[in-house]
Design an enzyme around this catalytic site. Structure first.
Site, mmCIF file in Angstrom:
data_model
loop_
_atom_site.group_PDB
_atom_site.id
_atom_site.type_symbol
_atom_site.label_atom_id
_atom_site.label_comp_id
_atom_site.label_asym_id
_atom_site.label_seq_id
_atom_site.Cartn_x
_atom_site.Cartn_y
_atom_site.Cartn_z
ATOM 1 N N HIS A 1 -8.322 -4.109 -7.954
ATOM 2 C CA HIS A 1 -8.367 -2.645 -7.922
ATOM 3 C C HIS A 1 -8.702 -2.161 -9.337
ATOM 4 C CE1 HIS A 1 -5.968 -3.355 -4.312
ATOM 5 N NE2 HIS A 1 -6.105 -2.092 -3.960
ATOM 6 N N ASP B 1 -10.169 5.308 -3.300
ATOM 7 C CA ASP B 1 -8.952 5.845 -2.699
ATOM 8 C C ASP B 1 -8.987 7.370 -2.793
ATOM 9 O OD1 ASP B 1 -6.349 6.415 -1.858
ATOM 10 O OD2 ASP B 1 -5.539 4.613 -2.813
ATOM 11 N N CYS C 1 0.868 -1.178 0.000
ATOM 12 C CA CYS C 1 0.000 0.000 0.000
ATOM 13 C C CYS C 1 0.904 1.227 0.000
ATOM 14 C CB CYS C 1 -0.915 -0.024 1.222
ATOM 15 S SG CYS C 1 -2.017 1.387 1.253
ATOM 16 N N GLY C 2 0.878 1.970 -1.102
ATOM 17 C CA GLY C 2 1.783 3.117 -1.239
ATOM 18 C C GLY C 2 1.447 4.241 -0.277
ATOM 19 N N HIS C 3 0.154 4.612 -0.217
ATOM 20 C CA HIS C 3 -0.192 5.708 0.687
ATOM 21 C C HIS C 3 0.048 5.262 2.127
ATOM 22 C CE1 HIS C 3 -4.060 3.950 2.005
ATOM 23 N NE2 HIS C 3 -3.906 4.785 3.011
ATOM 24 N N CYS D 1 -3.311 6.781 -4.937
ATOM 25 C CA CYS D 1 -3.036 5.346 -4.833
ATOM 26 C C CYS D 1 -1.593 5.029 -5.267
ATOM 27 C CB CYS D 1 -4.030 4.514 -5.649
ATOM 28 S SG CYS D 1 -3.894 2.737 -5.271
ATOM 29 N N GLY D 2 -0.771 4.700 -4.296
ATOM 30 C CA GLY D 2 0.645 4.465 -4.598
ATOM 31 C C GLY D 2 0.875 3.255 -5.481
ATOM 32 N N THR D 3 0.190 2.139 -5.167
ATOM 33 C CA THR D 3 0.386 0.955 -6.003
ATOM 34 C C THR D 3 -0.289 1.166 -7.373
ATOM 35 O OG1 THR D 3 -1.488 -0.081 -4.835
ATOM 36 C CG2 THR D 3 0.725 -0.689 -4.114
HETATM 37 O O1 PYC Z 1 -1.816 3.679 -1.999
HETATM 38 O O2 PYC Z 1 -1.288 1.700 -2.789
HETATM 39 C C1 PYC Z 1 -2.077 2.472 -2.250
HETATM 40 C C2 PYC Z 1 -3.398 1.973 -1.851
HETATM 41 C C3 PYC Z 1 -3.910 0.714 -2.046
HETATM 42 C C4 PYC Z 1 -5.192 0.710 -1.505
HETATM 43 C C5 PYC Z 1 -5.443 1.961 -0.987
HETATM 44 N N1 PYC Z 1 -4.330 2.716 -1.215
#
Ligand code: PYC
Length: 313
Positions: free
Chosen positions: A207, A233, A88-90, A237-239
Site C-alpha cells: 500500500h 482508497d 481492513c479498517g473501512h 484507509c483505516g489501516t
Molecule cells: O481501510 O484499511 C482500510 C483499507 C485497506 C484497503 C482498502 N481500505
C-alpha cells in the site's frame, strides 16, 4: 459454487461487499489458517464477487465466518481485486453496520477475529463505528527510494494491519482531479519498492500512502492511498491511518489520546487517536461512518465465460 448472498456498504465512500452466505467452507481454524485455505482452493469466489462484470475496481470483499471464540461477534477475511488483505479498517466499519443491519448485533462493544488478529469495535449509532485496530508500528524511518521519472522519494515503512510506504513527496496537489497522476506516481513507487525487495518483516509493502495538507478545516492531513492492484482508497484507509499514527507516535509528533483527523482524496474523514502498547507499538482507534447500499444474490452460470470475473476487471 453456490449463489453468493452479499451485502454492499460503503465507508466514507469506499465500498465493501460482504459475503454473508454461500461462501466456501474453510474449516474451523483461526482466520489466518482459513485465509490460506481460501487462497489455495477458493480464489474463484474472490474473483467472482469482486471483478467485473459483478464487481468493480474499488470494491473490497469480505467473507463472514463463524468465529473460533464464540464470544466474538464474527470472524472475517478481507480481500480485494489483487488478493487477500490482512485487515481492513473501512471494511471493518462496513462489517459493523452490516451485522447491525442483519440484527446480529446492537449498539455497544463487539469483537471480531481477522487474519491479522482480534479487533474490537463500538457501534456508536446505526452508521458510526469506532474501531480499535491491531497493534501498529513503524518498521523503518526515512527510507530513500529512487523512483524512475521522479528521482529520490523519501518515506517511512509502517504496519497498520497492512504494510504501507508513507511519503510526503508528491508530484501534484492531493486533489481528486489529480487521481490519475497520483495513481501513476504511487504505482511507480510500488514498482521501485518491489524492484528493491523493500518490505516489512518478510512481507512486501503493498500500500502506498501519500500525504499533503488537508483540504478542509478541522483535518490534520489529506492522504491518497493506493491499494494492491492499483485502485485508490476512497476512504482515508483505516489501516493506513493506523500506520500514520504509528509514524507520528515514533516521531513524538502526536501524543497518546490526541486526535488526528485524516482526510481521503475525496475529502471524507476518519478521526483517530492511539494508546501505547508493548515493544514500541501503538493501538490505534479510528472512528468513521458506513452505510448499507444493497442486498443481493450473485449468480454464476457455468456457461458464462466471465463466471469467475474478467482478468482485466
Ligand atoms: O481501510 O484499511 C482500510 C483499507 C485497506 C484497503 C482498502 N481500505
Amino acid at each position: 459454487m453456490k449463489p453468493l448472498q452479499v451485502i454492499d456498504s460503503h465507508t466514507e465512500g469506499e465500498p465493501t461487499r460482504i459475503i454473508i452466505a454461500g461462501g466456501p467452507d474453510l474449516g474451523d481454524g483461526d482466520m489466518a489458517t482459513r485465509r490460506a485455505n481460501f487462497v489455495r482452493h477458493h480464489d474463484a469466489v474472490r474473483r467472482c464477487a469482486l471483478l467485473e462484470p459483478r464487481g468493480w475496481d474499488a470494491l473490497v470483499g469480505a467473507l463472514l465466518c463463524e468465529p473460533v471464540d464464540p464470544a466474538c461477534a464474527a470472524g472475517v477475511i478481507f480481500f480485494n481485486k489483487a488478493g487477500m488483505l490482512s485487515m481492513c479498517g473501512h471494511g471493518l466499519m462496513g462489517l459493523a453496520v452490516t451485522l447491525a443491519h442483519l440484527g446480529r448485533i446492537g449498539p455497544g462493544h463487539h469483537r471480531i477475529e481477522t487474519p491479522a488478529g482480534e479487533v474490537s469495535f463500538e457501534l456508536l449509532s446505526r452508521d458510526t463505528v469506532k474501531i480499535e485496530n491491531v497493534a501498529a508500528f513503524r518498521h523503518a524511518a526515512n527510507v530513500s527510494v529512487d523512483v524512475p521519472g521522479h528521482g529520490m522519494v523519501h518515506g517511512d515503512i509502517a504496519w497498520g494491519g497492512n504494510w504501507f510506504f508513507l511519503t510526503k513527496d508528491s508530484p501534484c496537489a492531493l486533489e481528486a482531479r489529480h487521481i490519475p497522476q497520483l495513481t501513476a506516481y504511487a504505482q511507480a513507487i510500488q514498482d521501485a519498492l518491489d524492484a528493491r525487495g523493500l518490505g516489512g518483516a518478510g512481507a512486501p509493502v503493498d500500500h502506498i500512502e501519500i500525504f499533503g495538507p488537508p483540504g478542509g478545516q478541522g483535518a490534520n492531513a489529506r492522504s491518497f492511498v493506493m491499494c494492491p492492484g492499483g485502485a485508490y482508497d476512497r476512504s482515508p484507509c483505516g489501516t493506513g491511518t493506523s500506520a500514520k499514527l504509528a509514524c507520528l507516535a515514533a516521531d513524538g509528533a502526536l501524543a497518546p489520546g490526541q486526535t488526528w483527523v485524516q482526510e481521503s482524496i475525496i475529502g471524507s474523514r476518519f478521526s483517530a487517536h492511539y494508546r501505547r502498547a508493548d515493544a514500541g507499538h501503538i493501538i490505534p482507534t479510528l472512528t468513521g461512518r458506513a452505510w448499507i447500499m444493497a442486498e443481493a444474490t450473485l449468480l454464476r452460470d457455468d456457461n458464462d465465460p466471465f463466471a469467475d470475473g474478467m482478468a482485466a476487471g
